[in-house]
Motif scaffolding. Structure first.
Motif, PDB file in Angstrom:
ATOM      1  N   ASP A  49       6.477   0.738  -8.982  1.00  0.00           N
ATOM      2  CA  ASP A  49       5.463   0.206  -9.850  1.00  0.00           C
ATOM      3  C   ASP A  49       4.052   0.849  -9.848  1.00  0.00           C
ATOM      4  N   VAL A  50       3.819   1.382  -8.613  1.00  0.00           N
ATOM      5  CA  VAL A  50       2.405   1.794  -8.342  1.00  0.00           C
ATOM      6  C   VAL A  50       2.421   3.441  -8.192  1.00  0.00           C
ATOM      7  N   SER A  51       3.183   3.899  -7.086  1.00  0.00           N
ATOM      8  CA  SER A  51       2.826   5.397  -6.713  1.00  0.00           C
ATOM      9  C   SER A  51       3.994   6.241  -6.892  1.00  0.00           C
ATOM     10  N   GLY A  52       5.198   5.772  -7.470  1.00  0.00           N
ATOM     11  CA  GLY A  52       6.223   6.658  -7.732  1.00  0.00           C
ATOM     12  C   GLY A  52       6.016   7.927  -8.212  1.00  0.00           C
ATOM     13  N   ALA A  53       5.034   8.103  -9.207  1.00  0.00           N
ATOM     14  CA  ALA A  53       4.737   9.307  -9.750  1.00  0.00           C
ATOM     15  C   ALA A  53       3.471   9.835  -9.371  1.00  0.00           C
ATOM     16  N   ALA A  54       2.772   9.400  -7.980  1.00  0.00           N
ATOM     17  CA  ALA A  54       1.555   9.986  -7.574  1.00  0.00           C
ATOM     18  C   ALA A  54       1.784  11.106  -7.026  1.00  0.00           C
ATOM     19  N   ILE A  55       0.581  11.678  -7.008  1.00  0.00           N
ATOM     20  CA  ILE A  55       0.416  12.916  -6.226  1.00  0.00           C
ATOM     21  C   ILE A  55       0.139  12.588  -4.505  1.00  0.00           C
ATOM     22  N   ALA A  56      -0.367  11.706  -4.285  1.00  0.00           N
ATOM     23  CA  ALA A  56      -0.519  11.300  -2.929  1.00  0.00           C
ATOM     24  C   ALA A  56      -1.287  10.051  -2.593  1.00  0.00           C
ATOM     25  N   ASN A  57      -0.812   9.261  -1.631  1.00  0.00           N
ATOM     26  CA  ASN A  57      -1.594   7.984  -1.001  1.00  0.00           C
ATOM     27  C   ASN A  57      -2.860   8.787  -0.202  1.00  0.00           C
ATOM     28  N   LEU A  58      -3.930   8.379  -0.696  1.00  0.00           N
ATOM     29  CA  LEU A  58      -5.204   9.007  -0.156  1.00  0.00           C
ATOM     30  C   LEU A  58      -5.653   8.273   1.120  1.00  0.00           C
ATOM     31  N   GLU A  59      -5.804   6.813   0.971  1.00  0.00           N
ATOM     32  CA  GLU A  59      -6.303   6.191   2.088  1.00  0.00           C
ATOM     33  C   GLU A  59      -5.842   4.632   1.948  1.00  0.00           C
ATOM     34  N   VAL A  60      -5.705   4.322   3.287  1.00  0.00           N
ATOM     35  CA  VAL A  60      -5.641   2.781   3.321  1.00  0.00           C
ATOM     36  C   VAL A  60      -6.865   2.235   3.964  1.00  0.00           C
ATOM     37  N   GLU A  61      -7.412   1.459   2.847  1.00  0.00           N
ATOM     38  CA  GLU A  61      -8.825   0.968   3.382  1.00  0.00           C
ATOM     39  C   GLU A  61      -8.821  -0.029   4.317  1.00  0.00           C
ATOM     40  N   THR A  62      -7.853  -1.068   4.305  1.00  0.00           N
ATOM     41  CA  THR A  62      -7.743  -2.357   4.903  1.00  0.00           C
ATOM     42  C   THR A  62      -6.238  -2.496   5.141  1.00  0.00           C
ATOM     43  N   LEU A  63      -5.837  -3.106   6.138  1.00  0.00           N
ATOM     44  CA  LEU A  63      -4.459  -3.433   6.418  1.00  0.00           C
ATOM     45  C   LEU A  63      -4.746  -4.840   7.416  1.00  0.00           C
ATOM     46  N   THR A  64      -4.308  -5.992   6.567  1.00  0.00           N
ATOM     47  CA  THR A  64      -4.432  -7.242   7.538  1.00  0.00           C
ATOM     48  C   THR A  64      -3.015  -7.995   7.653  1.00  0.00           C
ATOM     49  N   HIS A  65      -2.528  -8.175   8.730  1.00  0.00           N
ATOM     50  CA  HIS A  65      -1.492  -9.282   8.952  1.00  0.00           C
ATOM     51  C   HIS A  65      -2.021 -10.725   9.174  1.00  0.00           C
ATOM     52  N   SER A  66      -1.950 -11.553   8.164  1.00  0.00           N
ATOM     53  CA  SER A  66      -2.595 -12.783   8.215  1.00  0.00           C
ATOM     54  C   SER A  66      -1.603 -13.916   8.878  1.00  0.00           C
ATOM     55  N   ARG A  67      -0.402 -13.518   8.973  1.00  0.00           N
ATOM     56  CA  ARG A  67       0.437 -14.536   9.988  1.00  0.00           C
ATOM     57  C   ARG A  67       1.761 -13.687  10.207  1.00  0.00           C
ATOM     58  N   PRO A  68       2.464 -14.364  11.010  1.00  0.00           N
ATOM     59  CA  PRO A  68       3.600 -13.493  11.551  1.00  0.00           C
ATOM     60  C   PRO A  68       4.946 -13.722  10.589  1.00  0.00           C
ATOM     61  N   THR A  69       5.512 -12.665  10.642  1.00  0.00           N
ATOM     62  CA  THR A  69       7.004 -12.871   9.883  1.00  0.00           C
ATOM     63  C   THR A  69       7.983 -12.660  10.908  1.00  0.00           C
ATOM     64  N   PHE A  70       9.144 -13.683  10.485  1.00  0.00           N
ATOM     65  CA  PHE A  70      10.152 -14.046  11.647  1.00  0.00           C
ATOM     66  C   PHE A  70      11.446 -13.530  11.143  1.00  0.00           C
ATOM     67  N   HIS A  71      12.513 -12.952  11.940  1.00  0.00           N
ATOM     68  CA  HIS A  71      13.653 -12.719  11.359  1.00  0.00           C
ATOM     69  C   HIS A  71      14.030 -13.693  10.556  1.00  0.00           C
ATOM     70  N   GLY A  72      14.725 -13.289   9.419  1.00  0.00           N
ATOM     71  CA  GLY A  72      15.394 -14.233   8.310  1.00  0.00           C
ATOM     72  C   GLY A  72      14.172 -14.537   7.596  1.00  0.00           C
ATOM     73  N   ASP A  73      13.177 -14.134   7.700  1.00  0.00           N
ATOM     74  CA  ASP A  73      11.983 -14.473   6.506  1.00  0.00           C
ATOM     75  C   ASP A  73      12.242 -13.542   5.448  1.00  0.00           C
ATOM     76  N   THR A  74      12.164 -13.975   4.122  1.00  0.00           N
ATOM     77  CA  THR A  74      12.295 -12.918   2.824  1.00  0.00           C
ATOM     78  C   THR A  74      10.649 -12.723   2.636  1.00  0.00           C
ATOM     79  N   ILE A  75      10.316 -11.220   2.246  1.00  0.00           N
ATOM     80  CA  ILE A  75       9.367 -10.898   1.998  1.00  0.00           C
ATOM     81  C   ILE A  75       9.123 -10.523   0.344  1.00  0.00           C
ATOM     82  N   TYR A  76       8.259 -10.991  -0.418  1.00  0.00           N
ATOM     83  CA  TYR A  76       7.819 -10.567  -1.629  1.00  0.00           C
ATOM     84  C   TYR A  76       6.614  -9.985  -1.763  1.00  0.00           C
ATOM     85  N   ALA A  77       6.274  -9.154  -2.676  1.00  0.00           N
ATOM     86  CA  ALA A  77       4.963  -8.476  -3.027  1.00  0.00           C
ATOM     87  C   ALA A  77       4.467  -8.405  -4.289  1.00  0.00           C
ATOM     88  N   VAL A  78       2.978  -8.183  -4.459  1.00  0.00           N
ATOM     89  CA  VAL A  78       2.440  -8.268  -5.785  1.00  0.00           C
ATOM     90  C   VAL A  78       1.096  -7.254  -5.652  1.00  0.00           C
TER      91      VAL A  78
END
Length: 173
Positions: free
Chosen positions: A81-110
């Protein structure tokens, strides 16, 4: 007969500030996924790979999925949806893990488009700023990151080519 090429990524002109992309499908992270990622990346912390240690020596009482796996999974989910036709990922400005993920958790993204600007030095491209949020099956946010992606303008983008003929693709060759 019609041949359909699956869209993969977007061009600079396709992004609008405020647009939201719901990435599909989600992914259930298994113990095997976590252990393999840990071994490939040489992260041997027992929090991720040793059930006894996790049960007896940690605040969670069970194994926690390594954060870089969660981030990598969510980043990958956003590519079509976002970077499949991109030239480059330039920067990750911030990255936060707000709570843990455990084996068996299903992850969705927006992903939400925050900003876009044309390149000041190259008229064939622009930079798009997006934020991506990952949620587990309980609607709890587990990961957030904001990044800048360099994107082709439609007219300048390389043509998508395939290593086989059209005849071969439809069974006439």
């Amino acid at each position: 007969m019609t041949t359909h090429d699956r869209p993969f990524g977007r061009y600079f002109e396709d992004f609008e500030i405020g647009d939201v992309y719901r990435h599909w499908p989600g992914k259930t992270i298994t113990e095997a996924d976590d252990h393999l990622f840990c071994m490939i990346t040489m992260n041997h912390h027992p929090l991720h790979t040793n059930e006894w240690f996790a049960q007896h020596e940690t605040v969670h009482g069970k194994n926690v999925v390594v954060g870089n796996l969660v981030y990598s999974l969510v980043l990958g989910m956003s590519v079509p949806d976002v970077s499949g036709a991109a030239i480059a990922n330039l920067e990750v400005e911030t990255l936060t893990h707000s709570r843990p993920t455990f084996h068996g958790d299903t992850i969705y993204a927006v992903t939400k488009v925050l900003d876009k600007r044309e390149s000041g030095s190259r008229p064939d491209r622009g930079v798009v700023t997006v934020e991506t949020r990952a949620f587990n099956q309980r609607s709890e946010e587990v990961c957030y990151f904001r990044r800048k992606v360099m994107i082709w303008k439609r007219e300048a983008a390389p043509e998508r080519r395939f290593p086989y003929s059209d005849e071969a693709a439809v069974g006439q060759g």
